[in-house]
Write a protein that holds these residues in place. Structure first.
Motif, PDB file in Angstrom:
ATOM      1  N   UNK A 247       0.824  -1.215   0.000  1.00  0.00           N
ATOM      2  CA  UNK A 247       0.000   0.000   0.000  1.00  0.00           C
ATOM      3  C   UNK A 247       0.858   1.265   0.000  1.00  0.00           C
ATOM      4  N   UNK A 248       0.332   2.306  -0.595  1.00  0.00           N
ATOM      5  CA  UNK A 248       0.998   3.603  -0.553  1.00  0.00           C
ATOM      6  C   UNK A 248       1.011   4.105   0.893  1.00  0.00           C
ATOM      7  N   UNK A 249       2.079   4.801   1.312  1.00  0.00           N
ATOM      8  CA  UNK A 249       2.135   5.292   2.699  1.00  0.00           C
ATOM      9  C   UNK A 249       0.992   6.210   3.094  1.00  0.00           C
ATOM     10  N   UNK A 250       0.300   6.806   2.128  1.00  0.00           N
ATOM     11  CA  UNK A 250      -0.831   7.677   2.453  1.00  0.00           C
ATOM     12  C   UNK A 250      -2.145   6.916   2.605  1.00  0.00           C
ATOM     13  N   UNK A 251      -2.103   5.598   2.487  1.00  0.00           N
ATOM     14  CA  UNK A 251      -3.314   4.797   2.655  1.00  0.00           C
ATOM     15  C   UNK A 251      -3.885   5.006   4.055  1.00  0.00           C
ATOM     16  N   UNK A 252      -5.193   5.101   4.156  1.00  0.00           N
ATOM     17  CA  UNK A 252      -5.831   5.381   5.446  1.00  0.00           C
ATOM     18  C   UNK A 252      -5.652   4.211   6.411  1.00  0.00           C
ATOM     19  N   UNK A 253      -5.715   4.529   7.702  1.00  0.00           N
ATOM     20  CA  UNK A 253      -5.580   3.503   8.733  1.00  0.00           C
ATOM     21  C   UNK A 253      -6.686   2.462   8.611  1.00  0.00           C
ATOM     22  N   UNK A 254      -7.889   2.897   8.249  1.00  0.00           N
ATOM     23  CA  UNK A 254      -9.003   1.960   8.099  1.00  0.00           C
ATOM     24  C   UNK A 254      -8.732   0.961   6.976  1.00  0.00           C
ATOM     25  N   UNK A 255      -8.212   1.450   5.852  1.00  0.00           N
ATOM     26  CA  UNK A 255      -7.905   0.551   4.739  1.00  0.00           C
ATOM     27  C   UNK A 255      -6.782  -0.414   5.103  1.00  0.00           C
ATOM     28  N   UNK A 256      -5.799   0.055   5.862  1.00  0.00           N
ATOM     29  CA  UNK A 256      -4.703  -0.821   6.270  1.00  0.00           C
ATOM     30  C   UNK A 256      -5.204  -1.916   7.207  1.00  0.00           C
ATOM     31  N   UNK A 257      -6.102  -1.570   8.110  1.00  0.00           N
ATOM     32  CA  UNK A 257      -6.678  -2.587   8.999  1.00  0.00           C
ATOM     33  C   UNK A 257      -7.483  -3.606   8.203  1.00  0.00           C
ATOM     34  N   UNK A 258      -8.193  -3.127   7.185  1.00  0.00           N
ATOM     35  CA  UNK A 258      -8.976  -4.035   6.351  1.00  0.00           C
ATOM     36  C   UNK A 258      -8.055  -4.990   5.591  1.00  0.00           C
ATOM     37  N   UNK A 259      -6.951  -4.455   5.070  1.00  0.00           N
ATOM     38  CA  UNK A 259      -6.004  -5.311   4.347  1.00  0.00           C
ATOM     39  C   UNK A 259      -5.464  -6.404   5.254  1.00  0.00           C
ATOM     40  N   UNK A 260      -5.096  -6.040   6.476  1.00  0.00           N
ATOM     41  CA  UNK A 260      -4.544  -7.014   7.414  1.00  0.00           C
ATOM     42  C   UNK A 260      -5.581  -8.072   7.767  1.00  0.00           C
ATOM     43  N   UNK A 261      -6.821  -7.644   7.959  1.00  0.00           N
ATOM     44  CA  UNK A 261      -7.894  -8.582   8.295  1.00  0.00           C
ATOM     45  C   UNK A 261      -8.183  -9.538   7.145  1.00  0.00           C
ATOM     46  N   UNK A 262      -8.152  -9.015   5.910  1.00  0.00           N
ATOM     47  CA  UNK A 262      -8.519  -9.827   4.750  1.00  0.00           C
ATOM     48  C   UNK A 262      -7.345 -10.597   4.157  1.00  0.00           C
ATOM     49  N   UNK A 263      -6.123 -10.326   4.613  1.00  0.00           N
ATOM     50  CA  UNK A 263      -4.945 -10.910   3.967  1.00  0.00           C
ATOM     51  C   UNK A 263      -4.957 -12.436   3.923  1.00  0.00           C
ATOM     52  N   UNK A 264      -5.287 -13.148   5.012  1.00  0.00           N
ATOM     53  CA  UNK A 264      -5.278 -14.617   4.923  1.00  0.00           C
ATOM     54  C   UNK A 264      -6.174 -15.149   3.810  1.00  0.00           C
ATOM     55  N   UNK A 265      -7.370 -14.572   3.666  1.00  0.00           N
ATOM     56  CA  UNK A 265      -8.279 -15.037   2.618  1.00  0.00           C
ATOM     57  C   UNK A 265      -7.736 -14.713   1.236  1.00  0.00           C
ATOM     58  N   UNK A 266      -7.114 -13.547   1.084  1.00  0.00           N
ATOM     59  CA  UNK A 266      -6.539 -13.161  -0.210  1.00  0.00           C
ATOM     60  C   UNK A 266      -5.385 -14.095  -0.577  1.00  0.00           C
ATOM     61  N   UNK A 267      -4.532 -14.393   0.394  1.00  0.00           N
ATOM     62  CA  UNK A 267      -3.404 -15.299   0.143  1.00  0.00           C
ATOM     63  C   UNK A 267      -3.908 -16.669  -0.284  1.00  0.00           C
ATOM     64  N   UNK A 268      -4.937 -17.156   0.398  1.00  0.00           N
ATOM     65  CA  UNK A 268      -5.493 -18.467   0.045  1.00  0.00           C
ATOM     66  C   UNK A 268      -6.118 -18.435  -1.346  1.00  0.00           C
ATOM     67  N   UNK A 269      -6.856 -17.378  -1.642  1.00  0.00           N
ATOM     68  CA  UNK A 269      -7.515 -17.278  -2.945  1.00  0.00           C
ATOM     69  C   UNK A 269      -6.499 -17.219  -4.081  1.00  0.00           C
ATOM     70  N   UNK A 270      -5.379 -16.548  -3.844  1.00  0.00           N
ATOM     71  CA  UNK A 270      -4.359 -16.401  -4.881  1.00  0.00           C
ATOM     72  C   UNK A 270      -3.392 -17.576  -4.926  1.00  0.00           C
ATOM     73  N   UNK A 271      -3.555 -18.533  -4.013  1.00  0.00           N
ATOM     74  CA  UNK A 271      -2.713 -19.721  -4.030  1.00  0.00           C
ATOM     75  C   UNK A 271      -1.293 -19.484  -3.571  1.00  0.00           C
ATOM     76  N   UNK A 272      -1.080 -18.438  -2.780  1.00  0.00           N
ATOM     77  CA  UNK A 272       0.261 -18.154  -2.268  1.00  0.00           C
ATOM     78  C   UNK A 272       0.494 -18.894  -0.958  1.00  0.00           C
TER      79      UNK A 272
END
Length: 376
Positions: A247-272
Motif C-alpha cells: 500500500x501507498x504510505x498515504x493509505x488510510x488507517x481503516x484501509x490498512x486494517x482491512x487489508x490485514x484482516x482480509x490478507x489470509x483469505x486473499x493469500x489463500x484465494x491467490x494460491x500463495x
C-alpha cells in the motif's frame, strides 16, 4: 521503589557469539496449513529447485550496501524457575499478533520522503533513498521513495540509564569487532549493526530499548552484567509476510486494517504460501505496510529471575511514556514450546510476533527451559 537488579550472565566465546548455527533451508510447504521451521540463514542463498532470486532482490541490495539495512534493538525479559520460563510481553497493538515484546527501538529505518521524520528521528546525513519498487511486494506502476532516518533519542534525566546505555553499546561494539565473518552474508549482517552502533543512532536505540523495559526511573540503581549481555546477544535477519501489493504510505488507517484482516483469505484465494516467499525464505512474522520490518534485529536477553520488583512492569515506549501494562506468559502460552516442553512446531506468528526468534534463543540455551527436560 528502590531496588537493585543484578544479572550474572555466562558469556560464550566472543568469536562465535554472533554467528548462528546453519540449518538447511526448507522449500515452501506444499500445505499452507503446515508452517515450516525457521532458523537463521543466508537469505541471499539460492536453494536448488526453487525460482532464483531476481538481480534486484532487496536482500542482495542490502548485502551489497549494509548501511541500507534497517537495524532495530529488542530487549527480551524472562524469569525462569522450576516450573518453566516466563517472558514479559504486551499486547501487539498493530494487530499482527496477540503478543509482542514491546521493546523494539529502531536505530535506522525508512520513512516516506515527503513526511517529516517521526519524533526522535532525523534524516541521514548524507541522505539515502530507496524506491518503493525495490520491495518485493510493490506490485504497482507509480513508485515513490523512502528516506533513511536515524534515531536521536532523548538523552539526560536518568544518569543510571545513560551510563547503562553507554556501557552496553560499547560492549556490543567490542563483541562485533571481534567477529570473523565466514561469508559475505555474515559480513554484511555484522557490518549493518556495527555501522549503526558506531553512530549516535546506535546509542539512542540502546537507550530507548532499555527504557522500554520499565526497569529504570524507579529511584534505585539497576546493575546489570552489560558485557555478559552483549556476548549473549544475537543478530537475526527478519523477513516478514508483507501486504501485497504494497500500500501507498498515504493509505488510510481503516484501509490498512482491512487489508490485514482480509490478507489470509486473499493469500489463500491467490494460491500463495502464507509461510514462505517463492524463493523458500521463511517469514519470521506478519507485518503491516511498514517496509522497515525487513530488518537486522539485535536481541538482548535480560534474566530477571528471582526479582519480585519485576512482577508488574509498565509497557513504555522509547521515550519512557507508558503505553500499557506488561504480562508474564509461559513459553507454552506463546507457542515457543509445546505442552511436552519440546520446541513447538505450529505456526507462532499470529500468537507471538517473536515466536520463531525465541525458539531459536531457546535452542541455543540463551533463554533456558528451566525445570523442563532439554528435548529437541
Amino acid at each position: 521503589m528502590n531496588f537493585l537488579i543484578l544479572l550474572v550472565l555466562v558469556s560464550p566465546p566472543a568469536a562465535t557469539a554472533w554467528i548462528p548455527p546453519r540449518r538447511p533451508l526448507r522449500p515452501p510447504t506444499s500445505s499452507p496449513a503446515v508452517a515450516p521451521l525457521w532458523s537463521p540463514l543466508d537469505l541471499t542463498a539460492e536453494p536448488p529447485g526453487l525460482p532464483p532470486l531476481p538481480p534486484d532482490d532487496l536482500l542482495r541490495l542490502y548485502t551489497s550496501q549494509p548501511d541500507l539495512w534497517p537495524v532495530e534493538l529488542f530487549a527480551i525479559m524472562y524469569r525462569a524457575d522450576a516450573d518453566g520460563t516466563l517472558l514479559s510481553v504486551r499486547d501487539a497493538s498493530n494487530g499482527t499478533a496477540q503478543w509482542g515484546l514491546g521493546s523494539g527501538v529502531p536505530a535506522v529505518r525508512w520513512a516516506p520522503s515527503w513526511h517529516a521524520p517521526p519524533t526522535g528521528y532525523v534524516r541521514s546525513d548524507p541522505p539515502r533513498q530507496i524506491e518503493a519498487q525495490r520491495f518485493p511486494t510493490f506490485g504497482g506502476e507509480n513508485s515513490w521513495t523512502y528516506d533513511r532516518i536515524e534515531a536521536t533519542g532523548e538523552a539526560g534525566g536518568d544518569p543510571d540509564l545513560e551510563a547503562a546505555a553507554g556501557r552496553l553499546r560499547n560492549a556490543l561494539r567490542d563483541v562485533l569487532a571481534a567477529e570473523q565473518p565466514r561469508t559475505p552474508w555474515d559480513e554484511a549482517r555484522i557490518s549493518a549493526v556495527r555501522m549503526a552502533l558506531e553512530n549516535e543512532c546506535g546509542l539512542a536505540a540502546v537507550r530507548g530499548t532499555l527504557r522500554t523495559t520499565g526497569l529504570f526511573g524507579g529511584g534505585g540503581a539497576v546493575t546489570l552484567d552489560w558485557e555478559g549481555m552483549a556476548a549473549r546477544a544475537r543478530v537475526y535477519a527478519l523477513l516478514p509476510q508483507m501486504p501485497s501489493p504494497l500500500p501507498h504510505p498515504n493509505t488510510s488507517a481503516e484501509e490498512l486494517r482491512r487489508e490485514l484482516r482480509d490478507r489470509p483469505a486473499v493469500i489463500e484465494r491467490e494460491g500463495r504460501d502464507p509461510h514462505c516467499d517463492v524463493h523458500g525464505r521463511v517469514y519470521t512474522h506478519i507485518s503491516t505496510a511498514n517496509v522497515s520490518n525487513t530488518i537486522m534485529a539485535v536481541y538482548l536477553c535480560l534474566d530477571l529471575t528471582g526479582w519480585p520488583e519485576t512482577k508488574e512492569l509498565p509497557a513504555l515506549d522509547a521515550g519512557g511514556h507508558q503505553t500499557g501494562r506488561r504480562e508474564w506468559k509461559s513459553l507454552e502460552d506463546l507457542k515457543v514450546l509445546d505442552v511436552h516442553g519440546r520446541i513447538a512446531t505450529e505456526d507462532p506468528k499470529q500468537i507471538f510476533i517473536s515466536g520463531y526468534v525465541v525458539r531459536e534463543l531457546v535452542r541455543e540455551n540463551i533463554i533456558p527451559r528451566r525445570g523442563i527436560q532439554e528435548l529437541q
